[in-house]
Design a protein around this motif. Structure first.
Motif, PDB file in Angstrom:
ATOM      1  N   UNK A  42     -18.125 -20.185   8.460  1.00  0.00           N
ATOM      2  CA  UNK A  42     -18.157 -19.429   7.201  1.00  0.00           C
ATOM      3  C   UNK A  42     -18.674 -18.021   7.470  1.00  0.00           C
ATOM      4  N   UNK A  43     -17.894 -17.029   7.051  1.00  0.00           N
ATOM      5  CA  UNK A  43     -18.290 -15.626   7.195  1.00  0.00           C
ATOM      6  C   UNK A  43     -18.765 -15.067   5.858  1.00  0.00           C
ATOM      7  N   UNK A  44     -18.732 -13.753   5.750  1.00  0.00           N
ATOM      8  CA  UNK A  44     -19.280 -13.100   4.553  1.00  0.00           C
ATOM      9  C   UNK A  44     -18.208 -12.889   3.482  1.00  0.00           C
ATOM     10  N   UNK A  45     -17.231 -12.064   3.830  1.00  0.00           N
ATOM     11  CA  UNK A  45     -16.163 -11.760   2.880  1.00  0.00           C
ATOM     12  C   UNK A  45     -15.060 -11.029   3.609  1.00  0.00           C
ATOM     13  N   UNK A  46     -13.856 -11.019   3.042  1.00  0.00           N
ATOM     14  CA  UNK A  46     -12.729 -10.375   3.716  1.00  0.00           C
ATOM     15  C   UNK A  46     -12.971  -8.877   3.944  1.00  0.00           C
ATOM     16  N   UNK A  47     -12.479  -8.373   5.073  1.00  0.00           N
ATOM     17  CA  UNK A  47     -12.456  -6.936   5.333  1.00  0.00           C
ATOM     18  C   UNK A  47     -11.075  -6.394   4.994  1.00  0.00           C
ATOM     19  N   UNK A  48     -10.799  -5.194   5.483  1.00  0.00           N
ATOM     20  CA  UNK A  48      -9.540  -4.534   5.104  1.00  0.00           C
ATOM     21  C   UNK A  48      -8.306  -5.309   5.572  1.00  0.00           C
ATOM     22  N   UNK A  49      -8.304  -5.702   6.838  1.00  0.00           N
ATOM     23  CA  UNK A  49      -7.110  -6.381   7.372  1.00  0.00           C
ATOM     24  C   UNK A  49      -6.922  -7.727   6.671  1.00  0.00           C
ATOM     25  N   UNK A  81     -11.776 -21.972   8.858  1.00  0.00           N
ATOM     26  CA  UNK A  81     -12.506 -20.703   8.739  1.00  0.00           C
ATOM     27  C   UNK A  81     -12.375 -20.149   7.320  1.00  0.00           C
ATOM     28  N   UNK A  82     -13.502 -19.769   6.737  1.00  0.00           N
ATOM     29  CA  UNK A  82     -13.457 -19.178   5.400  1.00  0.00           C
ATOM     30  C   UNK A  82     -14.654 -18.236   5.220  1.00  0.00           C
ATOM     31  N   UNK A  83     -14.837 -17.768   4.032  1.00  0.00           N
ATOM     32  CA  UNK A  83     -15.898 -16.808   3.733  1.00  0.00           C
ATOM     33  C   UNK A  83     -16.672 -17.215   2.487  1.00  0.00           C
ATOM     34  N   UNK A  84     -17.848 -16.623   2.322  1.00  0.00           N
ATOM     35  CA  UNK A  84     -18.635 -16.845   1.105  1.00  0.00           C
ATOM     36  C   UNK A  84     -17.859 -16.331  -0.112  1.00  0.00           C
ATOM     37  N   UNK A  85     -17.353 -15.099  -0.053  1.00  0.00           N
ATOM     38  CA  UNK A  85     -16.521 -14.597  -1.162  1.00  0.00           C
ATOM     39  C   UNK A  85     -15.070 -14.470  -0.721  1.00  0.00           C
ATOM     40  N   UNK A  86     -14.183 -14.748  -1.648  1.00  0.00           N
ATOM     41  CA  UNK A  86     -12.749 -14.814  -1.333  1.00  0.00           C
ATOM     42  C   UNK A  86     -12.021 -13.501  -1.623  1.00  0.00           C
ATOM     43  N   UNK A  87     -12.756 -12.505  -2.142  1.00  0.00           N
ATOM     44  CA  UNK A  87     -12.164 -11.191  -2.428  1.00  0.00           C
ATOM     45  C   UNK A  87     -12.942 -10.123  -1.677  1.00  0.00           C
ATOM     46  N   UNK A  88     -12.244  -9.114  -1.170  1.00  0.00           N
ATOM     47  CA  UNK A  88     -12.903  -8.057  -0.390  1.00  0.00           C
ATOM     48  C   UNK A  88     -13.834  -7.215  -1.263  1.00  0.00           C
ATOM     49  N   UNK A  89     -15.109  -7.134  -0.914  1.00  0.00           N
ATOM     50  CA  UNK A  89     -15.992  -6.216  -1.648  1.00  0.00           C
ATOM     51  C   UNK A  89     -15.605  -4.765  -1.315  1.00  0.00           C
ATOM     52  N   UNK A  90     -15.696  -3.852  -2.291  1.00  0.00           N
ATOM     53  CA  UNK A  90     -15.312  -2.462  -2.049  1.00  0.00           C
ATOM     54  C   UNK A  90     -16.052  -1.883  -0.833  1.00  0.00           C
ATOM     55  N   UNK A  91     -15.333  -1.197   0.013  1.00  0.00           N
ATOM     56  CA  UNK A  91     -15.895  -0.575   1.230  1.00  0.00           C
ATOM     57  C   UNK A  91     -16.670  -1.562   2.109  1.00  0.00           C
ATOM     58  N   UNK A  92     -16.291  -2.810   2.042  1.00  0.00           N
ATOM     59  CA  UNK A  92     -16.938  -3.869   2.861  1.00  0.00           C
ATOM     60  C   UNK A  92     -18.435  -3.999   2.617  1.00  0.00           C
ATOM     61  N   UNK A  93     -18.874  -3.642   1.418  1.00  0.00           N
ATOM     62  CA  UNK A  93     -20.310  -3.811   1.152  1.00  0.00           C
ATOM     63  C   UNK A  93     -20.649  -5.307   1.130  1.00  0.00           C
TER      64      UNK A  93
END
Ligand code: URA
Length: 197
Positions: A42-49, A81-93
């Motif tokens: 489990x990661x944090x949240x999606x990045x740009x790619x 593999x997944x993330x805590x949030x499923x939507x990219x936070x603005x500017x990867x915050x």
């Protein structure tokens, strides 16, 4: 309430507006991999790619993660593999607490569907939102925590390793500890082939 299924999970993530993060994204990133895997990351949240492709950990951090898994002979397509949030936070915050909290509904559902025996938490956001807010990644990385029969280990996020190569030695120790835990639980040789030297 409808019975939990992958179809329902996908539908709920696709329709989700529980927090503002869905505004302005290109794609939701629910997570992917072997839905029967004993190991979940489990990661944090999606990045740009990830936002562009709708897939978790496919950018530079994801490529490093693939190499880290390969170093202990774990093919990436055999883990989930997944993330805590499923939507990219603005500017990867870093996701805000309320955003992470809202998205836990989806994480709980996918954990219930995969039923992993071992979970690796990539970075502070993942570790604090699963094990507890008291976790400090530099202090607690590499330690094993048991929750309801599931073994969890926080380690550095691969993005942190890309920023600071001096962390790689500890990250390698954590991967070896992961391999040892899988061996100890009888999950390594059968599922992932032969242990490395
Ligand atoms: N960082 C994350 O935490 N998750 C991804 O999917 C990509 C980068």
């Amino acid at each position: 309430m409808s019975e939990l299924s992958w179809a329902l999970f996908r539908q709920q993530v696709a329709a989700c507006t529980l927090c503002p993060l869905h505004q302005g994204i290109h794609n939701k990133v629910p997570g992917q991999g072997d839905v029967h895997a004993p190991l979940m990351l489990i990661g944090e949240g999606p990045g740009q790619v990830e936002d562009e492709e709708g897939l978790a950990f496919v950018g530079p951090a994801g490529q490093l993660l693939t190499r880290m898994l390969a170093a202990i002979s774990l093919p990436r397509d055999r883990v989930y593999i997944c993330n805590i949030v499923k939507c990219r936070p603005p500017n990867n915050r870093v996701p805000e607490e309320a955003e992470a909290e809202a998205c836990k509904l989806h994480l709980r559902n996918q954990t219930a569907l995969v039923r992993p025996r071992v979970i690796v938490l990539l970075g502070s956001t993942a570790a604090r939102n699963t094990i507890g807010p008291e976790i400090r990644i530099t202090r607690d990385r590499g330690r094993w925590f048991e929750r309801k029969g599931v073994w969890m280990m926080p380690t550095y996020h691969p993005s942190a390793l890309l920023r600071d190569v001096s962390k790689k030695r500890e990250a390698w120790e954590d991967m070896q500890s992961l391999r040892d835990k899988l061996i100890e639980m009888g999950l390594y040789e059968d599922i992932y082939g032969h242990p490395t030297e």
